[in-house]
Design a protein around this motif. Structure first.
Motif, short mmCIF file in Angstrom:
data_model
loop_
_atom_site.label_atom_id
_atom_site.label_comp_id
_atom_site.label_asym_id
_atom_site.label_seq_id
_atom_site.Cartn_x
_atom_site.Cartn_y
_atom_site.Cartn_z
N GLY A 169 23.75 13.73 -80.34
CA GLY A 169 22.66 14.54 -79.83
C GLY A 169 22.54 15.86 -80.58
O GLY A 169 23.51 16.35 -81.15
N LEU A 170 21.32 16.40 -80.59
CA LEU A 170 21.06 17.70 -81.18
C LEU A 170 20.59 18.63 -80.08
O LEU A 170 19.67 18.30 -79.32
CB LEU A 170 19.99 17.59 -82.27
N TRP A 171 21.22 19.79 -79.96
CA TRP A 171 20.84 20.79 -78.97
C TRP A 171 20.37 22.06 -79.67
O TRP A 171 20.95 22.47 -80.67
CB TRP A 171 22.02 21.14 -78.05
N ILE A 172 19.32 22.66 -79.13
CA ILE A 172 18.85 23.96 -79.60
C ILE A 172 19.20 24.99 -78.52
O ILE A 172 18.96 24.77 -77.34
CB ILE A 172 17.33 23.95 -79.85
N VAL A 173 19.75 26.12 -78.96
CA VAL A 173 20.18 27.16 -78.02
C VAL A 173 19.44 28.45 -78.35
O VAL A 173 19.81 29.17 -79.27
CB VAL A 173 21.70 27.40 -78.10
N PRO A 174 18.37 28.77 -77.59
CA PRO A 174 17.62 30.01 -77.81
C PRO A 174 18.26 31.16 -77.03
O PRO A 174 19.24 30.96 -76.30
CB PRO A 174 16.25 29.67 -77.24
N PRO A 175 17.72 32.38 -77.17
CA PRO A 175 18.26 33.51 -76.41
C PRO A 175 18.25 33.25 -74.90
O PRO A 175 17.36 32.59 -74.38
CB PRO A 175 17.31 34.67 -76.77
N ALA B 222 29.74 16.30 -70.02
CA ALA B 222 29.05 16.00 -71.28
C ALA B 222 28.42 17.28 -71.83
O ALA B 222 28.22 18.26 -71.11
CB ALA B 222 27.97 14.94 -71.05
N CYS B 223 28.12 17.25 -73.11
CA CYS B 223 27.48 18.40 -73.74
C CYS B 223 26.12 18.67 -73.09
O CYS B 223 25.38 17.74 -72.76
CB CYS B 223 27.31 18.13 -75.23
N CYS B 224 25.77 19.94 -72.90
CA CYS B 224 24.48 20.29 -72.32
C CYS B 224 24.13 21.74 -72.65
O CYS B 224 25.02 22.56 -72.90
CB CYS B 224 24.47 20.07 -70.81
N ALA B 225 22.84 22.04 -72.66
CA ALA B 225 22.36 23.41 -72.76
C ALA B 225 22.10 23.91 -71.35
O ALA B 225 21.57 23.18 -70.51
CB ALA B 225 21.08 23.49 -73.59
N VAL B 226 22.49 25.15 -71.08
CA VAL B 226 22.34 25.69 -69.73
C VAL B 226 21.66 27.06 -69.78
O VAL B 226 21.80 27.80 -70.75
CB VAL B 226 23.70 25.82 -69.00
N SER B 227 20.93 27.36 -68.72
CA SER B 227 20.29 28.67 -68.58
C SER B 227 21.35 29.69 -68.14
O SER B 227 22.20 29.39 -67.31
CB SER B 227 19.18 28.59 -67.55
N HIS C 272 17.44 19.17 -75.55
CA HIS C 272 18.32 18.15 -76.15
C HIS C 272 17.47 17.09 -76.83
O HIS C 272 16.48 16.63 -76.28
CB HIS C 272 19.18 17.52 -75.05
N LEU C 273 17.89 16.71 -78.03
CA LEU C 273 17.23 15.64 -78.76
C LEU C 273 18.27 14.55 -79.05
O LEU C 273 19.18 14.76 -79.85
CB LEU C 273 16.65 16.16 -80.08
N PRO C 274 18.16 13.38 -78.40
CA PRO C 274 19.11 12.30 -78.70
C PRO C 274 19.00 11.89 -80.17
O PRO C 274 17.90 11.77 -80.70
CB PRO C 274 18.66 11.16 -77.78
N VAL D 38 12.11 21.02 -79.65
CA VAL D 38 13.34 21.70 -80.04
C VAL D 38 13.14 22.48 -81.34
O VAL D 38 13.69 23.58 -81.50
CB VAL D 38 14.53 20.72 -80.16
N LEU D 39 12.37 21.95 -82.27
CA LEU D 39 12.11 22.70 -83.50
C LEU D 39 11.27 23.94 -83.22
O LEU D 39 11.52 25.01 -83.78
CB LEU D 39 11.40 21.81 -84.53
N ALA D 40 10.29 23.81 -82.33
CA ALA D 40 9.45 24.96 -81.99
C ALA D 40 10.29 26.07 -81.38
O ALA D 40 10.15 27.25 -81.74
CB ALA D 40 8.34 24.53 -81.03
N VAL D 41 11.17 25.73 -80.45
CA VAL D 41 12.02 26.74 -79.81
C VAL D 41 12.91 27.40 -80.85
O VAL D 41 13.08 28.63 -80.87
CB VAL D 41 12.86 26.10 -78.69
N LYS D 42 13.47 26.61 -81.74
CA LYS D 42 14.33 27.15 -82.79
C LYS D 42 13.57 28.12 -83.69
O LYS D 42 14.03 29.23 -83.97
CB LYS D 42 14.92 26.01 -83.62
N TRP D 43 12.38 27.72 -84.13
CA TRP D 43 11.61 28.56 -85.05
C TRP D 43 11.09 29.82 -84.37
O TRP D 43 11.11 30.90 -84.95
CB TRP D 43 10.46 27.75 -85.65
N LEU D 44 10.61 29.67 -83.14
CA LEU D 44 10.11 30.84 -82.41
C LEU D 44 11.23 31.85 -82.18
O LEU D 44 11.02 33.06 -82.31
CB LEU D 44 9.50 30.40 -81.08
N ALA D 45 12.42 31.36 -81.83
CA ALA D 45 13.55 32.26 -81.63
C ALA D 45 13.97 32.94 -82.92
O ALA D 45 14.53 34.04 -82.90
CB ALA D 45 14.73 31.49 -81.04
N GLY D 46 13.67 32.29 -84.05
CA GLY D 46 13.97 32.88 -85.35
C GLY D 46 12.92 33.85 -85.84
O GLY D 46 13.05 34.40 -86.94
N GLY D 47 11.84 34.04 -85.06
CA GLY D 47 10.82 35.02 -85.41
C GLY D 47 9.52 34.45 -85.94
O GLY D 47 8.61 35.21 -86.30
#
Length: 267
Positions: free
Chosen positions: A62-68, A106-111, A156-158, A218-227
């Motif tokens: 799995g691929l996880w994106i972790v924004p602020p 299991a792996c997970c992203a959390v607020s 999360h992206l499987p 997930v790509l959108a969140v990653k890019w937006l968090a990067g500015g």
């Protein structure tokens, strides 16, 4: 990437070697091209909390994106790789597997709630070998309780393991603006549409269209968090207009991209 403890840079210490329920420290990196950690594993569970920037973390399928204002929980023993681009700041905590606090299996992203963030900040300023049995032990116990009840986020992206699917996935991630049809991707991989649908359903639990949409999220969140701007993300994902991208984002995460990122940097 400097490792901070008690506001001072120190030499790296392997968290697995520290005999405490939690080993926590701050992490900060200026915008010098990012960093990448190849696949590795720890005996202890790991929580990475992001305050500025974004992380992408691939963990066993799995691929996880972790924004602020989010964190990723990686169970002990899980093979994982981490990548960040641009400026990054946050906190890192390693949790002894002997600690039984109903932590995720299991792996997970959390607020991350303000309380969890403040508890982790306090823990990061403790000495590695902090004194046990008093206030420090109570602090750690509350931190673990907060982590155990943290709300899981859909970032999360499987990731499939079939080599044919993985080639398609790698190309889609490298060129997300390519809006090729299911038929064209199947031909490219040398398989029938039916086979492609069956494989991606079996390995990701999603339809082809749902998986591609989640990739965009997930790509959108990653890019937006990067500015990146919303217009830039719209173009890079191959959407014809900003409204069409915003509609997709809102359906997936329940709010607009602008509001989503504003909430991440508020407070």
């Amino acid at each position: 990437m400097p490792i901070l403890n008690a506001l001072q840079e120190i030499e790296w210490v392997d968290p697995d070697d520290v005999p405490r329920p939690i080993v926590a420290f701050g992490a900060e990196m200026s915008d010098v091209g990012g960093f990448e950690l190849d696949r590795h594993r720890h005996k202890k569970g790991q929580m990475l909390l992001v305050q500025r920037g974004a992380l992408s973390c691939e963990v066993e399928g799995g691929l996880w994106i972790v924004p602020p204002r989010s964190a990723i929980w990686i169970p002990g023993g899980a093979l994982h790789a981490i990548k960040a681009t641009g400026a990054l700041a946050g906190y890192n905590a390693f949790v002894d597997p002997a600690v039984d606090k109903h932590l995720p299996k299991a792996c997970c992203a959390v607020s991350v709630t303000p309380l969890l963030r403040e508890l982790l900040t306090r823990a990061a300023h403790l000495p590695y070998l902090y004194e046990e049995g008093g206030a420090n032990t109570r602090l750690v116990a509350v931190l673990l309780d907060e982590l155990a009840v943290a709300q899981i986020e859909d970032l999360h992206l499987p990731m499939p393991t079939d080599p044919r699917l993985r080639r398609i996935v790698d190309e889609m991630m490298a060129s997300p603006a390519n809006r090729g049809t299911l038929a064209s991707w199947a031909r490219h991989a040398g398989m029938s549409e039916r086979t492609l649908l069956r494989l991606i359903g079996r390995e990701t639990g999603m339809t082809f269209g749902r998986w591609r949409q989640q990739l965009g999220v997930v790509l959108a969140v990653k890019w937006l968090a990067g500015g990146a701007s919303i217009q830039q993300v719209t173009t890079d994902l191959g959407y014809e207009s900003v409204p069409s991208f915003v509609t997709m984002f809102r359906k997936a995460l329940g709010t607009s991209p602008g509001r989503y990122m504003a909430e991440r940097y508020s407070g």
